[in-house]
Motif scaffolding. Structure first.
Motif, mmCIF file in Angstrom:
data_model
loop_
_atom_site.group_PDB
_atom_site.id
_atom_site.type_symbol
_atom_site.label_atom_id
_atom_site.label_comp_id
_atom_site.label_asym_id
_atom_site.label_seq_id
_atom_site.Cartn_x
_atom_site.Cartn_y
_atom_site.Cartn_z
ATOM 1 N N SER A 137 0.839 -1.107 0.077
ATOM 2 C CA SER A 137 -0.062 0.127 -0.029
ATOM 3 C C SER A 137 1.034 1.359 -0.064
ATOM 4 N N PRO A 182 -2.897 1.100 -3.851
ATOM 5 C CA PRO A 182 -2.957 1.647 -2.546
ATOM 6 C C PRO A 182 -4.111 1.297 -1.859
ATOM 7 N N SER A 214 -4.629 -2.736 -1.279
ATOM 8 C CA SER A 214 -3.774 -3.526 -0.451
ATOM 9 C C SER A 214 -3.975 -2.704 0.993
ATOM 10 N N GLY A 215 -4.075 -1.162 1.113
ATOM 11 C CA GLY A 215 -4.496 -0.713 2.215
ATOM 12 C C GLY A 215 -5.599 -1.377 2.741
#
Length: 168
Positions: A101, A133, A136-137
């Motif tokens: 991220s 990001p 994945s965040g």
């Protein structure tokens, strides 16, 4: 409250991306066979929609217990070692997805600075790369949620197979 909203938003996004990709593909095929010419940007948009769907789908998989995992060894060891292995695996998931991220956000900023646009849709590529990001965040957050729940209760999320019987 925020988790309930996030759960519904996540599911809405995944379903929307999947539906949009399906509709765009269907429309492109119908156009090609009825008019002889397709929709030039359909393939590119479908690819981008599937990328976004996959990134958010992975986070959904972590939350619901359907994300890929190899648990043969984990299930074979005694409970005290199992607990340590699960904590280590979830912690590594947090670290890895957090790093992806972070570096994905840096990549988005870099791409934004280049002014690149996609070939067919001509949209800024940084928008496409935001999937990294954001997805994945969210996945990192889901790993943290699962880790917190495991530390509190010792339980991991288990996916309901919809009433289907599984092989023993």
């Amino acid at each position: 409250m925020i988790n309930r909203f996030l759960n519904h938003f996540e599911e809405f996004l995944i379903a929307s991306f999947m539906a949009a990709a399906t509709l765009v593909t269907f429309a492109a095929v119908v156009m090609r066979y009825t008019t002889g010419s397709g929709i030039d940007w359909a393939q590119e948009l479908t690819i981008y929609l599937f990328i976004w769907m996959a990134k958010f789908g992975a986070a959904y998989g972590v939350r619901t217990g359907i994300h890929i995992g190899v648990d043969f060894l984990v299930n074979w060891v005694r409970p005290s070692i199992r607990k340590a292995m699960v904590i280590a695996a979830l912690s590594l998931g947090v670290i890895f997805t957090g790093a992806i991220s972070f570096f994905g956000a840096r990549w988005v900023l870099f791409i934004h600075g280049t002014g690149q646009v996609s070939p067919d849709l001509e949209i800024p590529m940084w928008i496409v790369y935001l999937a990294i990001p954001f997805g994945s965040g969210l996945m990192c957050y889901r790993f943290m949620q699962v880790l917190k729940e495991f530390l509190k209760t010792g339980d991991l999320p288990v996916h309901d197979m919809g009433g289907q019987e599984t092989a023993a």
